[in-house]
Design a protein around this motif. Structure first.
Motif, short mmCIF file in Angstrom:
data_model
loop_
_atom_site.label_atom_id
_atom_site.label_comp_id
_atom_site.label_asym_id
_atom_site.label_seq_id
_atom_site.Cartn_x
_atom_site.Cartn_y
_atom_site.Cartn_z
N GLU A 129 -9.51 -3.80 -4.04
CA GLU A 129 -8.29 -3.14 -3.59
C GLU A 129 -7.78 -2.18 -4.67
OE1 GLU A 129 -6.87 -2.65 -0.83
OE2 GLU A 129 -5.22 -1.59 -1.79
N TRP A 130 -8.65 -1.20 -5.03
CA TRP A 130 -8.27 -0.10 -5.94
C TRP A 130 -7.62 -0.59 -7.23
CZ3 TRP A 130 -11.48 3.19 -4.26
CH2 TRP A 130 -11.69 3.36 -2.89
N TRP B 295 -7.92 -3.44 9.00
CA TRP B 295 -8.31 -3.35 7.59
C TRP B 295 -8.11 -4.74 7.01
CZ3 TRP B 295 -10.82 0.13 4.75
CH2 TRP B 295 -10.98 -0.20 3.41
N ASN C 296 -3.60 5.32 9.83
CA ASN C 296 -3.59 4.13 8.96
C ASN C 296 -2.15 3.66 8.83
OD1 ASN C 296 -6.26 4.73 8.67
ND2 ASN C 296 -6.19 5.20 6.49
N ASN D 17 -2.42 8.26 6.33
CA ASN D 17 -1.51 7.12 6.18
C ASN D 17 -0.14 7.57 6.65
OD1 ASN D 17 -1.96 8.67 3.59
ND2 ASN D 17 0.03 7.73 3.13
N HIS E 118 -13.91 8.74 1.25
CA HIS E 118 -12.88 7.71 1.04
C HIS E 118 -12.67 7.56 -0.47
CE1 HIS E 118 -10.81 4.13 3.15
NE2 HIS E 118 -10.40 4.10 1.91
N TRP E 119 -12.30 8.70 -1.11
CA TRP E 119 -11.76 8.80 -2.48
C TRP E 119 -12.78 8.84 -3.62
CZ3 TRP E 119 -7.42 4.49 -2.09
CH2 TRP E 119 -6.64 4.74 -0.96
N MET F 28 1.34 -7.37 -0.90
CA MET F 28 1.51 -6.03 -1.52
C MET F 28 2.98 -5.66 -1.63
SD MET F 28 -1.64 -4.85 -2.04
CE MET F 28 -1.72 -3.05 -2.07
N PHE G 124 -7.44 -8.43 2.01
CA PHE G 124 -7.10 -7.98 3.36
C PHE G 124 -8.14 -8.44 4.40
CE2 PHE G 124 -3.69 -4.77 3.03
CZ PHE G 124 -3.62 -4.56 1.66
N ASN H 180 -10.34 10.38 4.29
CA ASN H 180 -9.41 9.25 4.42
C ASN H 180 -8.18 9.55 3.56
OD1 ASN H 180 -8.79 6.35 5.19
ND2 ASN H 180 -8.53 6.31 2.98
N GLU H 181 -7.02 9.72 4.23
CA GLU H 181 -5.72 9.79 3.56
C GLU H 181 -5.64 10.86 2.46
OE1 GLU H 181 -4.87 5.77 2.34
OE2 GLU H 181 -4.35 5.20 4.37
N TRP I 299 4.79 -5.19 0.93
CA TRP I 299 5.06 -4.30 2.05
C TRP I 299 5.72 -5.10 3.16
CZ3 TRP I 299 -0.54 -1.86 2.28
CH2 TRP I 299 -0.75 -1.11 1.11
N GLU J 141 -6.81 2.08 10.48
CA GLU J 141 -6.53 0.96 9.57
C GLU J 141 -5.20 0.28 9.93
OE1 GLU J 141 -6.56 1.78 5.36
OE2 GLU J 141 -8.35 3.04 5.54
N LEU K 223 -3.95 6.27 -9.04
CA LEU K 223 -5.33 6.14 -8.55
C LEU K 223 -6.18 7.27 -9.12
CD1 LEU K 223 -4.65 5.16 -4.79
CD2 LEU K 223 -4.97 3.64 -6.76
N GLN L 49 -15.28 0.15 -2.11
CA GLN L 49 -14.58 -1.13 -2.06
C GLN L 49 -15.49 -2.32 -1.72
OE1 GLN L 49 -11.19 0.72 0.44
NE2 GLN L 49 -10.20 -0.92 -0.68
N VAL M 58 -3.01 10.29 -0.12
CA VAL M 58 -3.24 9.35 -1.22
C VAL M 58 -4.15 9.98 -2.27
CG1 VAL M 58 -4.14 7.08 -1.86
CG2 VAL M 58 -2.85 7.36 0.26
O1 LIG Z 1 -4.21 -0.97 0.64
C1 LIG Z 1 -4.99 -1.34 1.71
C2 LIG Z 1 -5.80 -0.14 2.19
C3 LIG Z 1 -6.88 0.33 1.20
O2 LIG Z 1 -7.73 -0.75 0.84
C4 LIG Z 1 -7.69 1.45 1.89
O3 LIG Z 1 -8.81 1.85 1.13
C5 LIG Z 1 -6.81 2.66 2.11
O4 LIG Z 1 -7.36 3.52 3.10
C6 LIG Z 1 -5.38 2.26 2.46
N1 LIG Z 1 -4.37 3.07 2.75
C7 LIG Z 1 -3.24 2.33 2.86
C8 LIG Z 1 -1.88 2.87 3.11
C9 LIG Z 1 -1.54 3.94 2.05
C10 LIG Z 1 -1.65 3.39 0.68
C11 LIG Z 1 -2.80 3.63 -0.04
C12 LIG Z 1 -2.92 3.15 -1.34
C13 LIG Z 1 -1.88 2.42 -1.90
C14 LIG Z 1 -0.74 2.17 -1.16
C15 LIG Z 1 -0.62 2.65 0.14
C16 LIG Z 1 -3.59 1.02 2.67
N2 LIG Z 1 -4.92 1.01 2.46
#
Ligand SMILES: OC[C@@H]1[C@@H](O)[C@H](O)[C@@H](O)c2[nH]c(CCc3ccccc3)c[n+]21
Length: 445
Positions: free
Chosen positions: A404-405, A397, A290, A220, A120-121, A321, A413, A164-165, A323, A350, A179, A19, A168
């Protein structure tokens, strides 16, 4: 009220390799599945990729100076597996390791504790082509990588996170395909999840062989609340709670999967042997949390295999997002971990929010909504601390606006804005706020 945060509480910020680093193939690095995914048309908003990102690969010392400016006592980052082992296994790329050794040494020089995430993915493509996390050998590949990194850095890195997660990695990665690697399959996720847990356990075993005791998994977590008191919504919330919150933690701590998962996956859920379940029982030394929001859940027979969907509340504040801003959910999550898993040591690895920040004015970006979000969530963490949760640190975070993926660079963020043109870092008011929080050891919230 005296702030409940102890003097040795770690105040951090978090990022991840793909990232922020850019230069994904520099100095002998091997490509990851995210390099390939981002370069696949239609997968990432705006056709964004991590080719440049924040150019952290060339600006790491500048960024450590920013962390020191904030007064961080910890910095959570991840290593790109493909920089260390370009083929995922075998030959070590010393120039890749050198980048992380220089980063760690700079952190230590500034009194900042490195918290290193091994994965981390960004799985090396070379391993994905051997089946990736679907291959029963993947836990051994991960343990080999972990051992290589431990030998190089464990004398200087006090805190490690294996994965990490894993949820996810498993669900957006293999069930709904949002993803990398973008698979959409019902039979793959349970097997991927089990291999990830075995990988975590094998890496912990490699770490224990060094006689160390500060390694954990980052998950997460989001409380699941029924959208109505109807039995169907209550049942849907319970199912989604098992699916998101308990799947990996019950396996890790109790050595068993929640029984709801066999209902959710049906014939796609394998029979796991007692021997295999015994192997995944590996709680580690802490749990990384997270936390971003809660899930408001309604029954949805039209949405298999969960038959439950998260809905966006109409009467609540939302981040960019979509959220819900729900700080109470952080306290609820921390208390739930205390009660369900016998008060394990916890780090918030996070917590943060994306908002559409304005352009900088006199070198500063006004982001009052992020200040309010962080203030509320740090208060929520304090509430949990006062109720006996063994919380040892908090990481925002993220340090920088970054990739952001699937959302690309459209969702930001960061405590620092990163100029989309020349990648100049500019502080947001949330950075100034967080510096005050750290200086006052939490009293300033
Ligand atoms: O979305 C913000 C961050 C990412 O940038 C981090 O790489 C990742 O660890 C992370 N996890 C989450 C919560 C779970 C989630 C992941 C991806 C998409 C939606 C929710 C939020 N985030």
């Amino acid at each position: 009220m005296a702030a409940p945060f102890p003097d040795d509480f770690l105040w951090g910020a978090a990022t991840s390799a793909y990232q922020i680093e850019g230069s994904p193939l520099a100095d002998g690095a091997g490509p990851s599945i995210w390099h390939r995914f981002a370069h696949t048309p239609g997968r990432v908003a705006g056709h964004d990729t991590g080719d440049l990102a924040c150019d952290h690969y060339h600006r790491s010392l500048e960024d450590v100076a920013l962390m020191a400016e904030l007064g961080l006592s910890a910095y959570r980052f991840s290593l790109a597996w493909g920089r260390v082992l370009p083929e995922g296994r075998g030959a070590v790329n010393s120039r890749g390791l050198d980048f992380y050794e220089r980063l760690v040494d700079a952190l230590l020089e500034h009194g900042i504790q490195p918290m290193a995430t091994l994965y981390h993915w960004d799985l090396p493509v070379a391993l994905h082509e051997r089946g990736g996390w679907l291959n029963p050998d993947s836990p051994h590949w991960f343990a080999e990588y972990a051992g290589t990194v431990f030998r190089a850095l464990d004398d200087r890195v006090p805190l490690w996170i294996t994965l990490n997660e894993p949820w996810v990695v498993t669900v957006p990665g293999y069930l709904d395909g949002q993803l990398a690697p973008g698979h959409r399959d019902l039979f793959e996720p349970p097997r991927v999840a089990n291999h990830l847990l075995l990988a975590h356990a094998e890496a912990v075993a490699a770490y224990r062989a060094l006689g160390r005791h500060r390694i954990g998994l980052a998950v997460n977590l989001e409380p699941q609340h029924p959208a109505s008191p109807s039995p169907a919504d209550l049942e849907a919330a319970r199912r989604r709670d098992a699916f998101i919150n308990r799947w990996f933690l019950d396996a890790l701590v109790f050595g068993r999967y929640p029984e709801e998962l066999a209902d959710i996956f049906g014939p796609a859920w394998p029979e796991f042997s007692a021997e295999s379940l015994a192997k995944i029982r590996c709680p580690g030394d802490f749990i990384g949390v997270n936390y971003y929001s809660r899930g408001l859940v309604r029954a949805a027979p039209e949405a298999p295999p969960l038959d439950a969907i998260r809905i966006t509340p109409t009467d609540a504040e939302l981040t960019a997002m979509d959220w819900e801003v729900y700080p109470e959910g952080l306290t609820e999550t921390l208390l739930w971990l205390r009660d369900r898993y016998a008060n394990p040591p916890l780090y918030i690895t996070e917590n943060g929010a994306a908002f559409d920040d304005p352009p900088p004015r006199d070198g500063l970006v006004e982001d009052p909504r992020r200040v309010a979000y962080l203030r509320a969530h740090i208060r929520a963490a304090a509430t949990a601390l006062e109720q006996g949760v063994d919380l040892r640190g908090y990481c925002v975070w993220s340090l920088l606006d970054n990739f952001e993926w699937a959302e690309g660079y459209s969702k930001r963020f960061g405590l620092y804005q990163v100029d989309p043109g020349d990648r100049t870092r500019r502080p947001k008011t949330s950075a100034c706020f967080y510096r005050e929080v750290i200086r006052s050891r939490g009293a300033a919230v």
